[in-house]
Design a protein around this motif. Sequence first.
Motif, PDB file in Angstrom:
ATOM      1  N   GLU A  68      78.193  47.915  23.841  1.00 10.77           N
ATOM      2  CA  GLU A  68      79.084  46.919  23.244  1.00 10.77           C
ATOM      3  C   GLU A  68      78.360  45.621  22.932  1.00 10.77           C
ATOM      4  O   GLU A  68      78.666  44.953  21.954  1.00 10.77           O
ATOM      5  CB  GLU A  68      80.255  46.657  24.187  1.00 10.77           C
ATOM      6  N   ARG A  69      77.361  45.272  23.741  1.00  5.40           N
ATOM      7  CA  ARG A  69      76.700  43.993  23.525  1.00  5.40           C
ATOM      8  C   ARG A  69      75.718  44.035  22.360  1.00  5.40           C
ATOM      9  O   ARG A  69      75.291  42.994  21.870  1.00  5.40           O
ATOM     10  CB  ARG A  69      75.954  43.567  24.787  1.00  5.40           C
ATOM     11  N   ILE A  70      75.351  45.228  21.926  1.00  8.04           N
ATOM     12  CA  ILE A  70      74.399  45.325  20.817  1.00  8.04           C
ATOM     13  C   ILE A  70      75.124  45.381  19.486  1.00  8.04           C
ATOM     14  O   ILE A  70      74.736  44.749  18.522  1.00  8.04           O
ATOM     15  CB  ILE A  70      73.494  46.559  21.010  1.00  8.04           C
ATOM     16  N   ARG A  71      76.211  46.158  19.416  1.00  5.55           N
ATOM     17  CA  ARG A  71      77.008  46.279  18.191  1.00  5.55           C
ATOM     18  C   ARG A  71      76.131  46.716  17.028  1.00  5.55           C
ATOM     19  O   ARG A  71      75.379  47.666  17.123  1.00  5.55           O
ATOM     20  CB  ARG A  71      77.715  44.963  17.888  1.00  5.55           C
ATOM     21  N   HIS A  72      76.204  45.964  15.914  1.00  6.16           N
ATOM     22  CA  HIS A  72      75.482  46.360  14.705  1.00  6.16           C
ATOM     23  C   HIS A  72      74.110  45.699  14.607  1.00  6.16           C
ATOM     24  O   HIS A  72      73.390  45.944  13.648  1.00  6.16           O
ATOM     25  CB  HIS A  72      76.303  45.987  13.472  1.00  6.16           C
ATOM     26  N   ARG A  73      73.759  44.847  15.559  1.00  6.64           N
ATOM     27  CA  ARG A  73      72.436  44.231  15.540  1.00  6.64           C
ATOM     28  C   ARG A  73      71.402  45.215  16.082  1.00  6.64           C
ATOM     29  O   ARG A  73      71.695  46.056  16.925  1.00  6.64           O
ATOM     30  CB  ARG A  73      72.428  42.957  16.381  1.00  6.64           C
ATOM     31  N   ARG A  74      70.186  45.052  15.624  1.00  3.80           N
ATOM     32  CA  ARG A  74      69.111  45.888  16.139  1.00  3.80           C
ATOM     33  C   ARG A  74      68.774  45.472  17.562  1.00  3.80           C
ATOM     34  O   ARG A  74      68.872  44.291  17.924  1.00  3.80           O
ATOM     35  CB  ARG A  74      67.876  45.753  15.248  1.00  3.80           C
ATOM     36  N   PRO A  75      68.380  46.421  18.388  1.00  6.69           N
ATOM     37  CA  PRO A  75      68.064  46.074  19.786  1.00  6.69           C
ATOM     38  C   PRO A  75      67.002  44.999  19.903  1.00  6.69           C
ATOM     39  O   PRO A  75      67.020  44.212  20.839  1.00  6.69           O
ATOM     40  CB  PRO A  75      67.590  47.403  20.371  1.00  6.69           C
ATOM     41  N   ALA A  76      66.075  44.931  18.932  1.00 11.55           N
ATOM     42  CA  ALA A  76      65.000  43.937  19.019  1.00 11.55           C
ATOM     43  C   ALA A  76      65.535  42.514  19.009  1.00 11.55           C
ATOM     44  O   ALA A  76      64.914  41.600  19.558  1.00 11.55           O
ATOM     45  CB  ALA A  76      64.024  44.134  17.861  1.00 11.55           C
ATOM     46  N   LEU A  77      66.706  42.310  18.420  1.00 13.14           N
ATOM     47  CA  LEU A  77      67.261  40.969  18.361  1.00 13.14           C
ATOM     48  C   LEU A  77      67.753  40.495  19.721  1.00 13.14           C
ATOM     49  O   LEU A  77      67.845  39.298  19.966  1.00 13.14           O
ATOM     50  CB  LEU A  77      68.418  40.915  17.351  1.00 13.14           C
ATOM     51  N   LEU A  78      68.104  41.440  20.603  1.00 16.82           N
ATOM     52  CA  LEU A  78      68.694  41.069  21.882  1.00 16.82           C
ATOM     53  C   LEU A  78      67.799  41.374  23.074  1.00 16.82           C
ATOM     54  O   LEU A  78      68.054  40.888  24.172  1.00 16.82           O
ATOM     55  CB  LEU A  78      70.033  41.801  22.065  1.00 16.82           C
ATOM     56  N   MET A  79      66.775  42.178  22.871  1.00 23.09           N
ATOM     57  CA  MET A  79      65.970  42.640  23.999  1.00 23.09           C
ATOM     58  C   MET A  79      64.576  42.006  24.005  1.00 23.09           C
ATOM     59  O   MET A  79      63.716  42.424  24.772  1.00 23.09           O
ATOM     60  CB  MET A  79      65.854  44.167  23.967  1.00 23.09           C
ATOM     61  N   SER A  80      64.345  41.013  23.161  1.00 23.48           N
ATOM     62  CA  SER A  80      63.033  40.384  23.130  1.00 23.48           C
ATOM     63  C   SER A  80      62.862  39.489  24.355  1.00 23.48           C
ATOM     64  O   SER A  80      63.816  38.899  24.868  1.00 23.48           O
ATOM     65  CB  SER A  80      62.887  39.563  21.846  1.00 23.48           C
ATOM     66  N   SER A  81      61.618  39.361  24.833  1.00 22.97           N
ATOM     67  CA  SER A  81      61.332  38.489  25.971  1.00 22.97           C
ATOM     68  C   SER A  81      61.458  37.024  25.609  1.00 22.97           C
ATOM     69  O   SER A  81      61.701  36.183  26.472  1.00 22.97           O
ATOM     70  CB  SER A  81      59.908  38.772  26.492  1.00 22.97           C
ATOM     71  N   ASP A  82      61.308  36.693  24.341  1.00 19.64           N
ATOM     72  CA  ASP A  82      61.455  35.314  23.881  1.00 19.64           C
ATOM     73  C   ASP A  82      62.940  34.994  23.732  1.00 19.64           C
ATOM     74  O   ASP A  82      63.641  35.613  22.917  1.00 19.64           O
ATOM     75  CB  ASP A  82      60.736  35.139  22.545  1.00 19.64           C
ATOM     76  N   PRO A  83      63.501  34.051  24.473  1.00 22.47           N
ATOM     77  CA  PRO A  83      64.941  33.772  24.380  1.00 22.47           C
ATOM     78  C   PRO A  83      65.362  33.207  23.036  1.00 22.47           C
ATOM     79  O   PRO A  83      66.530  33.278  22.675  1.00 22.47           O
ATOM     80  CB  PRO A  83      65.169  32.752  25.516  1.00 22.47           C
ATOM     81  N   THR A  84      64.417  32.643  22.297  1.00 18.64           N
ATOM     82  CA  THR A  84      64.772  32.063  20.987  1.00 18.64           C
ATOM     83  C   THR A  84      64.497  33.016  19.833  1.00 18.64           C
ATOM     84  O   THR A  84      64.655  32.635  18.677  1.00 18.64           O
ATOM     85  CB  THR A  84      63.978  30.766  20.777  1.00 18.64           C
ATOM     86  N   ALA A  85      64.068  34.269  20.170  1.00 18.77           N
ATOM     87  CA  ALA A  85      63.705  35.201  19.092  1.00 18.77           C
ATOM     88  C   ALA A  85      64.911  35.535  18.221  1.00 18.77           C
ATOM     89  O   ALA A  85      64.814  35.580  16.992  1.00 18.77           O
ATOM     90  CB  ALA A  85      63.103  36.477  19.687  1.00 18.77           C
ATOM     91  N   ALA A  86      66.053  35.797  18.869  1.00 17.91           N
ATOM     92  CA  ALA A  86      67.235  36.172  18.096  1.00 17.91           C
ATOM     93  C   ALA A  86      67.662  35.053  17.170  1.00 17.91           C
ATOM     94  O   ALA A  86      68.021  35.280  16.003  1.00 17.91           O
ATOM     95  CB  ALA A  86      68.375  36.546  19.050  1.00 17.91           C
ATOM     96  N   ALA A  87      67.641  33.816  17.668  1.00 17.36           N
ATOM     97  CA  ALA A  87      68.034  32.680  16.825  1.00 17.36           C
ATOM     98  C   ALA A  87      67.091  32.520  15.643  1.00 17.36           C
ATOM     99  O   ALA A  87      67.523  32.196  14.525  1.00 17.36           O
ATOM    100  CB  ALA A  87      68.066  31.402  17.660  1.00 17.36           C
ATOM    101  N   LYS A  88      65.798  32.763  15.875  1.00 17.02           N
ATOM    102  CA  LYS A  88      64.844  32.642  14.777  1.00 17.02           C
ATOM    103  C   LYS A  88      65.056  33.739  13.741  1.00 17.02           C
ATOM    104  O   LYS A  88      64.980  33.497  12.537  1.00 17.02           O
ATOM    105  CB  LYS A  88      63.421  32.698  15.328  1.00 17.02           C
ATOM    106  N   MET A  89      65.322  34.974  14.238  1.00 15.28           N
ATOM    107  CA  MET A  89      65.526  36.083  13.305  1.00 15.28           C
ATOM    108  C   MET A  89      66.835  35.941  12.542  1.00 15.28           C
ATOM    109  O   MET A  89      66.935  36.376  11.395  1.00 15.28           O
ATOM    110  CB  MET A  89      65.508  37.413  14.069  1.00 15.28           C
ATOM    111  N   ASN A  90      67.842  35.349  13.170  1.00 16.61           N
ATOM    112  CA  ASN A  90      69.134  35.177  12.495  1.00 16.61           C
ATOM    113  C   ASN A  90      69.021  34.302  11.260  1.00 16.61           C
ATOM    114  O   ASN A  90      69.853  34.386  10.348  1.00 16.61           O
ATOM    115  CB  ASN A  90      70.159  34.581  13.458  1.00 16.61           C
ATOM    116  N   LYS A  91      68.004  33.428  11.222  1.00 12.18           N
ATOM    117  CA  LYS A  91      67.831  32.574  10.047  1.00 12.18           C
ATOM    118  C   LYS A  91      67.513  33.379   8.794  1.00 12.18           C
ATOM    119  O   LYS A  91      67.716  32.903   7.689  1.00 12.18           O
ATOM    120  CB  LYS A  91      66.712  31.565  10.311  1.00 12.18           C
ATOM    121  N   HIS A  92      67.004  34.608   9.004  1.00 11.65           N
ATOM    122  CA  HIS A  92      66.645  35.449   7.864  1.00 11.65           C
ATOM    123  C   HIS A  92      67.756  36.426   7.508  1.00 11.65           C
ATOM    124  O   HIS A  92      67.562  37.278   6.637  1.00 11.65           O
ATOM    125  CB  HIS A  92      65.355  36.209   8.175  1.00 11.65           C
ATOM    126  N   ILE A  93      68.898  36.332   8.162  1.00  9.37           N
ATOM    127  CA  ILE A  93      70.054  37.180   7.851  1.00  9.37           C
ATOM    128  C   ILE A  93      71.047  36.345   7.049  1.00  9.37           C
ATOM    129  O   ILE A  93      71.333  35.202   7.415  1.00  9.37           O
ATOM    130  CB  ILE A  93      70.716  37.711   9.138  1.00  9.37           C
TER     131      ILE A  93
END
Length: 1090
Positions: A68-93
């Motif tokens: 449920e916590r992953i939904r339609h996002r790729r696992p890499a967006l939520l499972m990265s060791s960098d806590p700001t990785a998802a926010a950085k990648m979201n800028k390209h969506i």
Amino acid sequence: MEAQNLAVKSEVIVSPTCWKLCEQEQIQTKLLGGKRALKVQRMEHMSVSERQDAAGQFDQHAKMRRLERIRHRRPALLMSSDPTAAAKMNKHIPATALRKLDVDMPLHLWSELRPVTSLFIQLQFSAEANLLDLRRGLCDANRMISAIISPHKGEINKGLLFDKGCTFLCVFGMSGAKLHHESTRALESALQIFSTCSTSLRKLEAMSIGVTSGTVFCGLCGHPERAEHTVIGHKVNLGARLMVHYPRLVSCDEDTYKASRLPSYLFKELPKTKLKGVTDPGPIYQYVGITDKCIFDMGLTKERSEYGPLLGREVEIDLFERSLKAYETLGQPHILAYAGILGSGKSHLLTELAFLGQATGHRVVTMGLTEANMRQSFSAIRMLVARALGLQAGETCEDRQRTLQAKLQGAIEESSYCLLNDIFLVKLPSSEGQVMSEEALKSRRNEKPTLGGEFGIFVIDNAHFIDPASWTVMWPVLQSVTLFMVMSLAPGHKRTESFFKAAADSTTSQRISCLHLEELKPAAVVQKVCQDLGVVSIPRDLARFLIQRSSGIPYYCEELLHCLRRNNMLLFSTGRQDKKVEDNWEGLIASAVEATPVVSATSSSSARNNSGRVCTIRADVSLETTVLPATLKEIALAELDRITLQKQMVLKFAAIIGPVFTTQLLAHILPTCTRHQMNYLLDMLVSDNILKWLKDTGVPRDIQGAREGPATSQQAGSGVERPSTSKETTEQQAGVLAFCAPLLREAAYELWPKRQRASTQRKCAAFLEKHAHKCRSCHGGDFVAFHRFAVPSPQDGEKCQGSADEDDWHSWEALVLAGEQLTKDRTHTPEGSANALQPQQAFSEEEFRASERFPPEGKWTTAQPSRTKEKDGGPCSCKCEAVIESVLVPLARHYVATGNASRAFYYLLECAAAYLHVSNSYMALMKLNEAEVLRNSMGKTATVLDCFEEATFFSLKAEVCCNLGRVGLAKKMTRQALSLLKKRFPQTRAGAFVKSLWERFQGALCDTNRRTPSLPLEARRKKLAWMLQQTRCLSLLGHLYSLEGTSGGRRFSRLAARMKANVDRRMDSSQEEDSHPDNCLSIPAFLSVS
């Protein structure tokens, strides 16, 4: 690219980068001579353990995606060791995709057919630009473009770098981001981008922008595991072609030019050129924006109607005349401000007031502003003074100089004329050695020239677009100078709010009057339609359609009329003529259409300028299925996008059901992820005045003991109380809702792509088919006797007689309530329009029923209790008319939309039979006409109709013809039906004599041998349906011949009675055979035929 060029058929070529990522020990390759790419020769087969490990990894990945916590996002967006990785990648969506991800919208609901405005921006850098220059230029361009389009909710959908240069695709109006004046915003943004990038980007050699508007596919493309959120369609391709073939300028198509509603002098038509992949692009324009020369040509854009005065604005015009009289007699300065929403008629009103001002002998100075004026300092005051001084468009510089010298002589010093050179584009000589400070220059510009002391009226359209710099000059002038000014304002702007505050202030209220433009009354809408069409009357159905759809907004009414005329849906004639009507089905339809009630205009100007013309609707046109005009669709979507995506999803599903829907049906078609929030979302939509509750039909058993909370304001007004709901409520509450604005429902309906919409409509049909039968007081059953047994149907025939469980009973009650509301909407005059709709000829549905020569059941069927005069709510009151509107009519509509013509024809016949059942021959005639059109289209597609369906079609036609007094046509239709039912009826006396002898023999044979061969259950049911239809046709035919009163007529009538008696005997024989409990097939009492 190298590997792609080397690949040929049946070969796999791997690039060096790809080879580094492969498991090289499993692949055998061959190095191509002189190339870096590798050719794959063979691969090692995986062992059993390796296959199991791979399958386990795949299953683990699938489980992770289902979390449920992953939904339609790729696992890499939520499972990265960098806590700001998802926010950085979201800028390209894209922002639209992020909004849908945040609410976990199912992927199959992401796609829409949405009107958008797209910008294709091409940047061509010089050949000297290196990689660093190119990277810096692209980053700067991306930043500049985003900064310009973001305030207008535009977004960059993609950026492409290829051999032709760099291209950006920007889109305005994506899901949740629709704004009013979208095309205008896009054009202004394109011009601003062109100017900013051209001057700021280093080593930029050329730039071009193509702007197009239209409906495109917005949604996901590609595999679900790697989908792209983009836009696809003809208009997107056209924008790319404009960008390439019209370099170094901002070009747009005709749809964008019209949708912007900007003055024509802001555009320049471009020469036509051949565009790749586009057959007829239409006129192409260059958008030049507001130039210095435009200040002489920015008057009012609307023209006064040639048919007479403006209708429905008597209060506004009276205020203008009273204020103008006070200005003339007492010299009181006054400012009149009219505020109204988009389409309320502000510009037309100002045009009418300017005409009235000129008629009284005043000099009128007009000016129309656009949103672009807000970004140009002193543009408004500059244009106003230029037009007040009489500077005209198209004049030469010398002409303007002479005009200025004549107007300003004696008002200011001639030595100061040179200060006007840049303002009014003239070349007046300057005094030698003249030097003036900036403060003095500003004070000179603020001087107020006297125009001879004559009375003048200043008219400013869209005054809310006055730029701040001009306002600092104009506001002190308006308070200190005696003048009369009229302006229009739109709500939601700071300038509008300041005027209303000044009108409420005691110190300025005597000089300022503000008035809100209300919606037109129904009477004014009818008069306006007659005036615009140049006719004396329009059909009542058309009047009701326009009153309901336009909601009293003039622009909506104009666009709807334009759409109807563009699609040739209206017919015009010079009055009703007593011409002989052909005795055929087409003639009957034509006479019925001409005999529909009409509404006449009470305006004397309308009646004087239309030469007695009348308007009618084409016989094959259904106003309810009219496609919404693109302009109104954009306005409705701008309102729709103001609400959250969850609410939009509920509205889109409700729109498929219809203008009135039940919560049970809505819950049946909603996706599981939204169903548990349905009650909460519906309450929110009701509080937003988008939906309204009609009535609750009861509380399901699982929530009967729930605590009741306070009703909403809408419920309190109607006395409706419902259980309290919260965001997590999972119980379904039973009720009926309706859309407050028909345009909003139609816009939401047209957002669906065809495939997804058809899938949802099939779900609706499956739910409604359980209730496609007569009401309980009429003992259930098909309206066409045993229809479902004669024609294959997905509906279970054993459950057709009524609803079995309590849930179905709640659904039935809700559908009845919805049907009663739909009947009221179709037949009743809208509130407040009773005085407006003055029929010239009383021929409404009710009067049509009263004018029928014979009742639909007539003397040829068993006497039935009255179904139309039962007291509502009584124990035996008939609800069949409500069932028609909420079940049968939607079923036919759903099957037409899904392309299932045979099932649509089935339910159109059910609709016609049901309308005859409730004594409404007019609507039966209309449904049979729809069936005729559908039948003709089925013939073109080689779709074969069932023989029983054909016979029923002609039988129902015969009943309608009989009810309308077309006896000859009714006989013809009945004979044709009997022929299809394999029961021919003779046409001559000799044939009648022979047929009578044969029927006597058949009757005697039936009396002596009553046993019939045993048949399967389905075959016996089908046979019974055929015999019932034969009986009905013979009964009708006997009645028609009995009306002649001649010996021949009596002979044919007796023959029909004898043939009917023989069919009755065979039915009785079949009933005896089926008396066994396992073969029970009794005929209900309401189907028995005397």
